[in-house]
Every structure is written in structure tokens, then in C-alpha cells.
Write a protein that holds these residues in place. Structure first.
Motif, mmCIF file in Angstrom:
data_model
loop_
_atom_site.group_PDB
_atom_site.id
_atom_site.type_symbol
_atom_site.label_atom_id
_atom_site.label_comp_id
_atom_site.label_asym_id
_atom_site.label_seq_id
_atom_site.Cartn_x
_atom_site.Cartn_y
_atom_site.Cartn_z
ATOM 1 N N MET A 1 0.501 16.650 0.636
ATOM 2 C CA MET A 1 0.332 16.996 -0.857
ATOM 3 C C MET A 1 -0.456 15.673 -1.323
ATOM 4 S SD MET A 1 3.373 17.529 -3.246
ATOM 5 C CE MET A 1 2.901 18.629 -4.367
ATOM 6 N N PRO A 2 -1.374 15.908 -2.166
ATOM 7 C CA PRO A 2 -1.901 14.693 -2.967
ATOM 8 C C PRO A 2 -1.028 13.935 -3.705
ATOM 9 C CG PRO A 2 -3.205 16.803 -3.089
ATOM 10 C CD PRO A 2 -2.174 17.155 -2.381
ATOM 11 N N ILE A 3 -1.369 12.663 -3.733
ATOM 12 C CA ILE A 3 -0.363 11.809 -4.600
ATOM 13 C C ILE A 3 -1.040 11.436 -5.770
ATOM 14 C CG2 ILE A 3 0.529 11.185 -2.315
ATOM 15 C CD1 ILE A 3 -1.466 8.504 -3.863
ATOM 16 N N ASP A 4 -0.002 10.883 -6.460
ATOM 17 C CA ASP A 4 -0.494 10.030 -8.003
ATOM 18 C C ASP A 4 -0.718 8.771 -7.421
ATOM 19 O OD1 ASP A 4 -0.341 8.834 -10.474
ATOM 20 O OD2 ASP A 4 1.682 9.399 -10.917
ATOM 21 N N PRO A 5 -2.300 8.401 -7.868
ATOM 22 C CA PRO A 5 -2.488 6.885 -7.664
ATOM 23 C C PRO A 5 -1.777 5.960 -8.609
ATOM 24 C CG PRO A 5 -4.355 8.268 -8.700
ATOM 25 C CD PRO A 5 -3.058 9.188 -8.539
ATOM 26 N N THR A 6 -1.190 6.478 -9.638
ATOM 27 C CA THR A 6 -0.574 5.424 -10.472
ATOM 28 C C THR A 6 0.950 4.989 -9.952
ATOM 29 O OG1 THR A 6 0.002 7.010 -12.318
ATOM 30 C CG2 THR A 6 -2.048 5.947 -12.249
ATOM 31 N N ALA A 7 1.685 5.974 -8.988
ATOM 32 C CA ALA A 7 2.599 5.760 -8.729
ATOM 33 C C ALA A 7 2.953 4.169 -7.951
ATOM 34 C CB ALA A 7 3.132 6.981 -7.770
ATOM 35 N N ALA A 8 4.331 3.862 -8.018
ATOM 36 C CA ALA A 8 4.626 2.724 -7.439
ATOM 37 C C ALA A 8 4.361 2.883 -5.754
ATOM 38 C CB ALA A 8 6.037 2.471 -7.462
ATOM 39 N N TYR A 9 4.080 1.768 -4.895
ATOM 40 C CA TYR A 9 3.927 1.660 -3.479
ATOM 41 C C TYR A 9 5.167 2.000 -2.996
ATOM 42 C CZ TYR A 9 2.442 0.421 0.889
ATOM 43 O OH TYR A 9 1.779 0.360 2.286
ATOM 44 N N ASP A 10 4.985 3.015 -1.751
ATOM 45 C CA ASP A 10 6.134 3.383 -1.336
ATOM 46 C C ASP A 10 5.933 2.824 0.293
ATOM 47 O OD1 ASP A 10 8.030 4.563 0.540
ATOM 48 O OD2 ASP A 10 7.084 6.624 0.342
ATOM 49 N N PRO A 11 6.575 1.726 0.406
ATOM 50 C CA PRO A 11 6.910 0.924 1.758
ATOM 51 C C PRO A 11 7.000 1.684 2.985
ATOM 52 C CG PRO A 11 8.778 0.498 0.545
ATOM 53 C CD PRO A 11 7.877 1.228 -0.439
ATOM 54 N N ASP A 12 7.493 2.986 2.727
ATOM 55 C CA ASP A 12 7.880 3.894 3.938
ATOM 56 C C ASP A 12 6.766 4.720 4.113
ATOM 57 O OD1 ASP A 12 10.206 2.702 4.584
ATOM 58 O OD2 ASP A 12 11.427 3.906 3.044
ATOM 59 N N ASN A 13 5.444 4.710 3.582
ATOM 60 C CA ASN A 13 4.402 5.602 4.127
ATOM 61 C C ASN A 13 3.851 5.423 5.488
ATOM 62 O OD1 ASN A 13 1.829 3.888 4.072
ATOM 63 N ND2 ASN A 13 2.440 3.497 2.312
ATOM 64 N N ILE A 14 3.375 6.286 5.969
ATOM 65 C CA ILE A 14 2.814 6.259 7.314
ATOM 66 C C ILE A 14 1.894 5.122 7.829
ATOM 67 C CG2 ILE A 14 0.757 7.626 7.183
ATOM 68 C CD1 ILE A 14 1.467 9.040 10.011
ATOM 69 N N PHE A 15 1.094 4.845 6.759
ATOM 70 C CA PHE A 15 0.328 3.673 6.949
ATOM 71 C C PHE A 15 1.071 2.301 6.939
ATOM 72 C CE2 PHE A 15 -3.627 5.991 5.608
ATOM 73 C CZ PHE A 15 -3.634 6.848 6.671
ATOM 74 N N ALA A 16 1.994 2.146 6.361
ATOM 75 C CA ALA A 16 3.096 1.078 6.235
ATOM 76 C C ALA A 16 3.479 0.752 7.355
ATOM 77 C CB ALA A 16 3.752 0.987 4.814
ATOM 78 N N LYS A 17 4.288 1.861 7.802
ATOM 79 C CA LYS A 17 4.818 1.634 9.130
ATOM 80 C C LYS A 17 3.863 1.516 10.410
ATOM 81 C CE LYS A 17 8.197 5.233 7.919
ATOM 82 N NZ LYS A 17 8.894 6.661 8.051
ATOM 83 N N MET A 18 2.559 1.882 10.313
ATOM 84 C CA MET A 18 1.703 1.341 11.400
ATOM 85 C C MET A 18 1.317 -0.070 11.428
ATOM 86 S SD MET A 18 -1.403 4.585 11.074
ATOM 87 C CE MET A 18 -0.990 6.039 11.811
ATOM 88 N N LEU A 19 1.232 -0.526 10.028
ATOM 89 C CA LEU A 19 1.125 -2.020 9.879
ATOM 90 C C LEU A 19 2.143 -2.734 10.338
ATOM 91 C CD1 LEU A 19 -0.313 -1.971 6.171
ATOM 92 C CD2 LEU A 19 -1.589 -2.868 8.338
#
Length: 125
Positions: A1-19
Motif C-alpha cells: 500500500m502506498p504511503i504518505d511521504p509526510t508521515a513520521a518515520y517508522d523505525p519498524d519499516n523493512i529497510f530500517a530492519k535491514m539496516l
């Protein structure tokens, strides 16, 4: 589902988990500013994602909030990944989706590098 680019950063997104090395990836490059890896659902012969290590939702968020050092480091990383993977000589496409209408699906800035052969038209209509 496309996201809102103005939303607060979610530290549980898949790329954050990869980092954080909580989820593995097929890494092709990493430095202090960026991580690059092969897309798990490639849309071209070569399909690599490059993400900044900072917490940025979109290109807009990154361009507004990142330091000059982060911006320069990320842009240089994208170029290095393209060169290191043989994309420059034959040509490639660089794409960053932003927001709902842009088709962004993960709320962490990421740039797609497509190459390895003819890519066709930019947009299918």
C-alpha cells in the motif's frame, strides 16, 4: 500500500530492519551513508535498491532534513553502485517513488537502479 511521504518515520519499516541486521539482504554496497542491495522482486535484469542510513521517509524528507554530508554521501553511493555493477556504460534508470501517487510502498527513502538491458518506456499508460 502506498504511503504518505509526510508521515513520521517508522523505525519498524523493512529497510530500517535491514539496516539493523534484523532482516537479511543481498548486499552489494555499504558505507557510512548508504546500503545497497538486490531487490527481492526484480523488475529488470539488474534491480538494486540504495537506501540512506538516516531515518528519512522520502526524497522530499531527505532533501529538506539531511545534512550536506549525508546528501553528498548518498548521491555518491548511488553513483558508485551504478558504476560497480556495470550500469553506466550500457545505460540505466534511476527511480525514487514518493508518496501515494508516486507508488512508494516502503516509508524509507530508497532509489531503484534498473539496468542490464533495454528498459522500455518510462511510464506505461
Amino acid at each position: 500500500m502506498p504511503i504518505d511521504p509526510t508521515a513520521a518515520y517508522d523505525p519498524d519499516n523493512i529497510f530500517a530492519k535491514m539496516l539493523r541486521d534484523e532482516i537479511p539482504c543481498n548486499k552489494v554496497y555499504e558505507d557510512e551513508h548508504a546500503l545497497a542491495f538486490h531487490d527481492i522482486n526484480p523488475q529488470a535484469d539488474v534491480h538494486i535498491l540504495v537506501i540512506p542510513k538516516g531515518e528519512y521517509v522520502s526524497w522530499d524528507d531527505f532533501s529538506a532534513k539531511a545534512s550536506a554530508e549525508e546528501i553528498a554521501g548518498f548521491v555518491r553511493a548511488v553513483g558508485t553502485v551504478a558504476r560497480d555493477n556495470g550500469l553506466v556504460v550500457r545505460g540505466y534508470r534511476l527511480l525514487a517513488n514518493i508518496g501515494r501517487n508516486g507508488g512508494q510502498e516502503v516509508a524509507h527513502l530508497h532509489v531503484h537502479l534498473f539496468g542490464g538491458g533495454p528498459l522500455g518506456p518510462m511510464l506505461a499508460r
